[in-house]
Design a protein around this motif. Structure first.
Motif, short mmCIF file in Angstrom:
data_model
loop_
_atom_site.label_atom_id
_atom_site.label_comp_id
_atom_site.label_asym_id
_atom_site.label_seq_id
_atom_site.Cartn_x
_atom_site.Cartn_y
_atom_site.Cartn_z
N GLY A 103 78.46 34.84 170.14
CA GLY A 103 79.90 34.69 169.95
C GLY A 103 80.60 36.02 169.81
N ILE A 104 80.03 36.91 169.03
CA ILE A 104 80.61 38.26 168.86
C ILE A 104 80.62 38.99 170.20
CG2 ILE A 104 80.30 40.50 167.74
CD1 ILE A 104 79.01 39.02 165.38
N PHE A 105 79.54 38.87 170.94
CA PHE A 105 79.39 39.53 172.23
C PHE A 105 80.46 39.04 173.23
CE2 PHE A 105 77.23 39.13 176.49
CZ PHE A 105 77.35 40.46 176.84
N LEU A 106 80.61 37.73 173.36
CA LEU A 106 81.58 37.19 174.32
C LEU A 106 83.02 37.54 173.92
CD1 LEU A 106 80.06 33.65 175.05
CD2 LEU A 106 79.95 35.70 176.47
N SER A 107 83.29 37.52 172.61
CA SER A 107 84.61 37.91 172.14
C SER A 107 84.89 39.38 172.48
CB SER A 107 84.74 37.70 170.64
OG SER A 107 84.68 36.33 170.31
N ALA A 108 83.88 40.22 172.30
CA ALA A 108 84.04 41.64 172.59
C ALA A 108 84.31 41.89 174.07
CB ALA A 108 82.81 42.41 172.13
N LEU A 109 83.72 41.07 174.94
CA LEU A 109 83.96 41.21 176.37
C LEU A 109 85.39 40.82 176.74
CD1 LEU A 109 80.67 39.85 177.99
CD2 LEU A 109 81.37 42.23 177.71
N GLY A 110 86.04 40.03 175.89
CA GLY A 110 87.43 39.67 176.13
C GLY A 110 87.70 38.20 176.37
N TYR A 111 86.67 37.35 176.29
CA TYR A 111 86.88 35.92 176.51
C TYR A 111 87.57 35.31 175.29
CZ TYR A 111 83.90 36.47 180.57
OH TYR A 111 83.40 36.88 181.77
N SER A 112 88.57 34.48 175.53
CA SER A 112 89.38 33.93 174.45
C SER A 112 88.77 32.65 173.90
CB SER A 112 90.80 33.64 174.94
OG SER A 112 90.88 32.36 175.54
N PHE A 113 89.34 32.17 172.79
CA PHE A 113 88.80 30.97 172.15
C PHE A 113 89.04 29.72 172.98
CE2 PHE A 113 93.17 30.44 171.01
CZ PHE A 113 93.34 29.11 170.70
N LYS A 114 89.88 29.79 174.03
CA LYS A 114 90.12 28.65 174.90
C LYS A 114 89.11 28.57 176.05
CE LYS A 114 95.14 28.59 174.13
NZ LYS A 114 96.47 28.70 174.80
#
Length: 532
Positions: A347-358
């Motif tokens: 989750g931290i990794f994907l958020s850091a790449l820029g993917y949003s919660f949607k």
């Protein structure tokens, strides 16, 4: 006296400017630093998934094969979710979703002009596969090549029923047996069963040497025909070298893997339906979350687990003879990047790449070890977490639930067809999907650098690094060249010897370039299979 109103006005303007600056700063910090628990736990009705139909599988009539590009499904009028709400308006859209350039590489798997139909068979090759679905798939395709090399008739392989997964499926339950035989008719002789008169005859039971080249099979194995009519391969995984084999043999492996070894019709049908349902939510990530009991036991990775959970995994490993390794250093495994990322870390990794919660995410895995407690952080960041269990009805899944290989095949299909594929560990499934996506046009596959990420996560645990712009920039830069662009298959790690040398090579089916991918317009690029 006339200057007082002016000074008051100036003061008010400064106060307003300070207020705006503070508001922007707070907003920035909220976006980059606030913990995932601040993400809304519940989504509006517009984000809820449609309830899947209850009428079972769709008819096969008129359906495309799952390996072909699917036309976008019609979104029901009452489903208001649009992927544009999350990413299409973002300036980083291209970076997040766009497929890497194929650099004019296309499929080239057709045989050379000197390739001939299979000659008269010397005998029968009986194969007992081993491992999970994708380990067996790779082994089966290697055995097709071996049958060609030793001029054998291949008996439809027997699937592993004794592994950790205890799956009772036969070949025809998982694969389209008829298509397998027809597709390879010009390459090898294949029969469904060993002839009755040979079922009781003495067999040459062999454990083929791992990562062997042509010379081994042409000499040591071929000579067995002098004394036996049946050769039985006790295992099928990694019995053929990744590199330095004739081009026609390499291309045969690709034809077997990417075309002949098609999944059974009932699997393809439901797999295609799952893809359509995910696409109805917009662009989606397929996350192969290999945080499962068998993998954690196999690797000895216990980070983030309780003492009782760690003890359970140790007992599983010790009770499985071919997993048993003494004194595994769990922390050492993790530091070297040998452990699957935890759901929270993903989750931290994907958020850091820029993917949003949607962002819709399809979880391609079996049961996550630790269940909901392990998934809580990932779900808080990405509430649109889907799986075959959530987008298919119980009636649709009922034929599959007791068959691990068939369930894994559904995940495989949805993963290959996803807009972005992200594996949390480089196991057999991750390698097979990554290679298949390369073969189909270098679809975007983001492979986490686990060793680098673990170092960053450790810094976060120590309070030396926080989530935010700097962290995101570091993670993005590390993975700029790990997104599935064309590259030549990696050879052995320098300094390794013996089996370790072959083991360190990139697996053939993980990257079929250069053998089965070539520049458009070059020799072998234009062949009938290239359009599949």
């Amino acid at each position: 006296m006339k200057r007082r109103p002016l000074s008051v006005l100036v003061a008010l303007r400064r106060l307003l400017a300070y207020a705006v600056a503070i508001f922007c700063l707070v907003s920035l910090l909220s976006f980059n630093v606030l913990p995932p628990s601040r993400v809304p736990a519940a989504l509006p009705d517009a984000f809820k998934l449609l309830k899947p139909p209850q009428n079972g599988f769709r008819s096969r009539g008129g359906e495309l094969r799952w390996m072909q590009e699917l036309s976008p499904p019609r979104r029901p009028s009452h489903m208001k979710f649009n992927s544009a709400d999350s990413m299409n308006g973002d300036s980083d859209f291209k970076q997040l979703w766009m497929t890497p350039s194929s650099h004019d590489f296309v499929q080239c798997v057709w045989p050379s002009p000197s390739y001939s139909p299979p000659g008269e068979s010397r005998g029968y090759l009986v194969v007992h596969t081993n491992g999970g679905l994708n380990q067996m798939r790779a082994g089966i395709c290697d055995m097709v090549a071996v049958a060609r090399i030793i001029n054998a008739t291949l008996v439809i392989p027997k699937l592993d029923k004794r592994s950790f997964w205890q799956d009772s499926s036969n070949f025809s339950n998982v694969f389209d047996e008829g298509h397998f035989i027809r597709a390879l008719a010009n390459d090898v002789h294949i029969v469904k069963k060993l002839p009755k008169e040979l079922q009781t005859t003495p067999k040459a039971l062999k454990h083929f040497v791992s990562w062997s080249k042509m010379e081994y099979y042409q000499a040591e194995i071929y000579s067995l025909w002098d004394d036996y009519k049946v050769i039985q391969a006790a295992k099928s995984d990694s019995r053929l070298a990744n590199n330095n084999l004739p081009l026609d043999i390499q291309r045969l492996r690709c034809r077997a893997f990417y075309d002949a070894l098609r999944f059974a019709p009932h699997i393809e049908s439901l797999g295609k339906l799952l893809v359509e349902r995910m696409r109805s939510l917009g662009r989606y990530i397929a996350l192969h979350l290999r945080y499962e009991k068998d993998m954690l036991a196999f690797t000895g990775c216990t980070y983030g687990l309780s003492t009782s959970e760690a003890d359970e995994l140790t007992k599983i490993r010790d009770s499985t003879s071919y997993w048993r390794v003494k004194d595994i250093d769990s922390q050492g495994q993790r530091i070297k990047g040998y452990c699957p990322l935890t759901p929270k870390e993903v989750g931290i990794f994907l958020s850091a790449l820029g993917y949003s919660f949607k962002t819709p995410i399809y979880i391609a895995s079996g049961e996550i070890y630790g269940g909901d407690s392990q998934m809580a952080d990932l779900r808080a960041r990405f509430p649109l977490l889907m799986s075959k269990e959530t987008i298919a009805s119980a009636a649709e899944l009922e034929p599959f639930v007791h068959h691990a290989s068939q369930m894994a095949a559904l995940d495989y299909i949805v993963s290959v067809e996803s807009d972005v594929f992200v594996p949390s560990y480089s196991g057999n499934m991750a390698r097979a999907v990554a290679g298949h996506r390369r073969f189909l046009g270098h679809r975007k596959t983001v492979t986490p650098d686990r060793k680098a990420l673990v170092h960053l996560f450790s810094m976060m645990d120590q309070g030396r690094l926080r989530e935010g712009h700097n962290f995101s920039t570091i993670v993005t830069e590390i993975h700029r060249r790990r997104q599935g662009s064309p590259r030549k298959r990696k050879g052995p790690v320098s300094g390794t010897r013996g089996k370790d040398r072959f083991r360190s090579e990139e697996a053939f089916y993980e990257n079929p370039l250069p053998d089965c991918l070539c520049r458009q317009g070059s020799s072998g690029a234009a062949d009938p299979f290239a359009a599949v």
